[in-house]
Motif scaffolding. Structure first.
Motif, PDB file in Angstrom:
ATOM      1  N   ARG A  14       0.822  -1.207   0.000  1.00 29.77           N
ATOM      2  CA  ARG A  14       0.000   0.000   0.000  1.00 29.77           C
ATOM      3  C   ARG A  14       0.860   1.263   0.000  1.00 29.77           C
ATOM      4  NH1 ARG A  14      -5.892  -0.138   2.366  1.00 29.77           N
ATOM      5  NH2 ARG A  14      -6.597  -2.130   1.512  1.00 29.77           N
ATOM      6  N   ARG A  15       0.374   2.280  -0.731  1.00 26.79           N
ATOM      7  CA  ARG A  15       1.211   3.445  -1.014  1.00 26.79           C
ATOM      8  C   ARG A  15       0.652   4.773  -0.515  1.00 26.79           C
ATOM      9  NH1 ARG A  15       5.926   2.706  -1.144  1.00 26.79           N
ATOM     10  NH2 ARG A  15       5.133   1.165   0.310  1.00 26.79           N
ATOM     11  N   VAL A  16      -0.575   4.832  -0.028  1.00 30.61           N
ATOM     12  CA  VAL A  16      -1.150   6.122   0.350  1.00 30.61           C
ATOM     13  C   VAL A  16      -0.370   6.768   1.492  1.00 30.61           C
ATOM     14  CG1 VAL A  16      -3.165   7.261   1.370  1.00 30.61           C
ATOM     15  CG2 VAL A  16      -3.464   5.641  -0.511  1.00 30.61           C
ATOM     16  N   GLU A  17       0.002   5.988   2.482  1.00 30.03           N
ATOM     17  CA  GLU A  17       0.759   6.540   3.605  1.00 30.03           C
ATOM     18  C   GLU A  17       2.099   7.110   3.133  1.00 30.03           C
ATOM     19  OE1 GLU A  17       2.670   5.090   7.888  1.00 30.03           O
ATOM     20  OE2 GLU A  17       1.109   3.891   6.911  1.00 30.03           O
ATOM     21  N   ALA A  18       2.784   6.380   2.265  1.00 29.44           N
ATOM     22  CA  ALA A  18       4.068   6.862   1.743  1.00 29.44           C
ATOM     23  C   ALA A  18       3.871   8.116   0.899  1.00 29.44           C
ATOM     24  CB  ALA A  18       4.728   5.768   0.910  1.00 29.44           C
ATOM     25  N   LEU A  19       2.837   8.126   0.071  1.00 31.59           N
ATOM     26  CA  LEU A  19       2.568   9.307  -0.752  1.00 31.59           C
ATOM     27  C   LEU A  19       2.211  10.514   0.109  1.00 31.59           C
ATOM     28  CD1 LEU A  19       0.621   7.582  -3.643  1.00 31.59           C
ATOM     29  CD2 LEU A  19       2.645   9.020  -3.944  1.00 31.59           C
ATOM     30  N   SER A  20       1.571  10.289   1.239  1.00 29.74           N
ATOM     31  CA  SER A  20       1.252  11.388   2.146  1.00 29.74           C
ATOM     32  C   SER A  20       2.523  12.035   2.695  1.00 29.74           C
ATOM     33  CB  SER A  20       0.378  10.886   3.306  1.00 29.74           C
ATOM     34  OG  SER A  20      -0.858  10.387   2.831  1.00 29.74           O
ATOM     35  N   VAL A  21       3.530  11.195   2.959  1.00 31.87           N
ATOM     36  CA  VAL A  21       4.826  11.723   3.412  1.00 31.87           C
ATOM     37  C   VAL A  21       5.441  12.608   2.331  1.00 31.87           C
ATOM     38  CG1 VAL A  21       7.189  11.092   4.060  1.00 31.87           C
ATOM     39  CG2 VAL A  21       5.247   9.785   4.964  1.00 31.87           C
ATOM     40  N   ASP A  22       5.389  12.142   1.081  1.00 35.53           N
ATOM     41  CA  ASP A  22       5.927  12.931  -0.030  1.00 35.53           C
ATOM     42  C   ASP A  22       5.130  14.210  -0.239  1.00 35.53           C
ATOM     43  OD1 ASP A  22       7.945  11.101  -0.544  1.00 35.53           O
ATOM     44  OD2 ASP A  22       6.751   9.974  -1.999  1.00 35.53           O
ATOM     45  N   MET A  23       3.812  14.151  -0.079  1.00 36.75           N
ATOM     46  CA  MET A  23       2.980  15.349  -0.237  1.00 36.75           C
ATOM     47  C   MET A  23       3.370  16.420   0.783  1.00 36.75           C
ATOM     48  SD  MET A  23       0.850  14.874  -2.806  1.00 36.75           S
ATOM     49  CE  MET A  23       2.366  14.213  -3.514  1.00 36.75           C
ATOM     50  N   GLU A  24       3.612  16.005   2.009  1.00 39.03           N
ATOM     51  CA  GLU A  24       3.994  16.977   3.034  1.00 39.03           C
ATOM     52  C   GLU A  24       5.371  17.571   2.731  1.00 39.03           C
ATOM     53  OE1 GLU A  24       4.192  17.523   7.884  1.00 39.03           O
ATOM     54  OE2 GLU A  24       3.488  15.638   7.006  1.00 39.03           O
ATOM     55  N   TYR A  25       6.264  16.747   2.186  1.00 33.90           N
ATOM     56  CA  TYR A  25       7.590  17.263   1.846  1.00 33.90           C
ATOM     57  C   TYR A  25       7.505  18.340   0.771  1.00 33.90           C
ATOM     58  CZ  TYR A  25      12.255  17.474  -0.203  1.00 33.90           C
ATOM     59  OH  TYR A  25      13.446  17.920  -0.710  1.00 33.90           O
ATOM     60  N   PHE A  26       6.715  18.109  -0.264  1.00 36.49           N
ATOM     61  CA  PHE A  26       6.656  19.059  -1.374  1.00 36.49           C
ATOM     62  C   PHE A  26       5.713  20.231  -1.139  1.00 36.49           C
ATOM     63  CE2 PHE A  26       8.307  15.339  -3.761  1.00 36.49           C
ATOM     64  CZ  PHE A  26       9.395  15.964  -4.368  1.00 36.49           C
ATOM     65  N   TYR A  27       4.639  20.008  -0.368  1.00 38.89           N
ATOM     66  CA  TYR A  27       3.640  21.069  -0.213  1.00 38.89           C
ATOM     67  C   TYR A  27       3.570  21.652   1.191  1.00 38.89           C
ATOM     68  CZ  TYR A  27       1.924  19.354  -4.719  1.00 38.89           C
ATOM     69  OH  TYR A  27       1.812  18.977  -6.035  1.00 38.89           O
ATOM     70  N   GLY A  28       4.176  20.986   2.165  1.00 38.99           N
ATOM     71  CA  GLY A  28       4.163  21.492   3.524  1.00 38.99           C
ATOM     72  C   GLY A  28       2.909  21.109   4.286  1.00 38.99           C
ATOM     73  N   ALA A  29       2.830  21.604   5.527  1.00 36.70           N
ATOM     74  CA  ALA A  29       1.680  21.304   6.377  1.00 36.70           C
ATOM     75  C   ALA A  29       0.398  21.817   5.719  1.00 36.70           C
ATOM     76  CB  ALA A  29       1.868  21.952   7.747  1.00 36.70           C
TER      77      ALA A  29
END
Length: 283
Positions: free
Chosen positions: A129-144
């Motif tokens: 499953r990838r949603v949790e990992a993608l959420s980490v990447d989303m926070e890195y690129f877009y911030g809180a």
């Protein structure tokens, strides 16, 4: 200056290389359809023994590998690879790619959670499953607060809508989505993550959580086991063909996402090649 014919040749070469990567690295055994009727009993027994250890040579696993390989033209593979390299050309393009995948995987994994289809549940692994990992990447690129910032692209919405549609009307077709996305992500993850890191100067593993599978020690062994489970599914010939057809459609949906990205595929490919050269030469 690189002329257009050279550029096309480069992209096609890269596409063929990537298209054959999984097959070349994971297994290197000839398809059982290559057995001639004149082979003796001993040879057939040998191939039967091989089939027991390589599930890709039979059942739905073989149908999917063989059926999707034949339908992917050089033009399609070229579009896929050139689109991926466009995604590596800038941080903006790469973050857009991950954003699209976030919406796709959210639809997929929400559907896996809600489906009552036992076969889909059998093929659903928490390690993939990838949603949790993608959420980490989303926070890195877009911030809180990234959840309030991102929106799906046209192609991402079309893809996600298709997942929801088959989950509602033909849940067994979700197996095609599991096969097409997860196995490619797993086997190509290390390579793709490494290319993104070098091309975009990412540091300390940031921005590549999507391509990282910490809970899987051996992708090859994991995929072999996954294929074995796939072949155990009790499906009719018609259902198997429908899954193969859906897998081919999923490939098209992925190309549409990649074609939305802006950037220079050749620039990204050149950057990666140059950095690899410098690393090897210790410049």
């Amino acid at each position: 200056m690189v002329n257009s014919s050279t550029a096309r040749s480069s992209v096609i070469t890269l596409s063929l290389l990537c298209a054959s990567l999984f097959e070349a690295e994971s297994f290197s055994i000839t398809s059982p359809r290559g057995i001639r009727s004149t082979h003796d009993v001993h040879t057939n027994l040998q191939m039967a023994a091989i089939s027991e250890t390589n599930p890709r040579l039979e059942g739905l696993a073989f149908d999917l590998d063989d059926g999707t390989r034949k339908s992917h033209s050089v033009a399609q593979n070229s579009s896929f690879v050139s689109g991926f390299f466009r995604g590596l050309s800038t941080r903006e393009a790469y973050s857009k790619l991950l954003t699209s995948l976030y919406f796709v995987y959210t639809a997929m994994e929400d559907t896996f959670d809600s489906t009552s289809d036992d076969m889909v549940k059998k093929m659903d692994n928490s390690e993939l499953r990838r949603v949790e990992a993608l959420s980490v990447d989303m926070e890195y690129f877009y911030g809180a607060g990234w959840e309030k910032v991102i929106t799906p692209s046209r192609a991402a919405k079309k893809y996600a809508d298709r997942v929801l549609e088959v989950g509602r009307d033909q849940p067994k077709l979700l197996i095609a989505h599991q096969y097409t996305r997860y196995l490619g992500d797993l086997f190509g993850g290390q390579m793709m993550g490494g290319m993104a890191t070098r091309s975009l100067n990412l540091e300390d593993g940031n921005g590549v959580a999507f391509y990282t599978f910490d809970d899987i020690n051996s992708p090859k062994d994991f995929i072999t086991t996954w294929y074995q489970k796939l072949n155990e599914l009790d499906l009719t010939a018609k259902e198997r063909q429908e899954i193969v057809d859906e897998a081919n459609y999923v490939f098209e949906l992925n190309i549409e996402i990649l074609e939305e990205l802006e950037g220079s595929a050749l620039k990204a490919a050149w950057t990666l090649a140059w950095k690899s050269f410098r690393e090897k030469m210790s410049f």
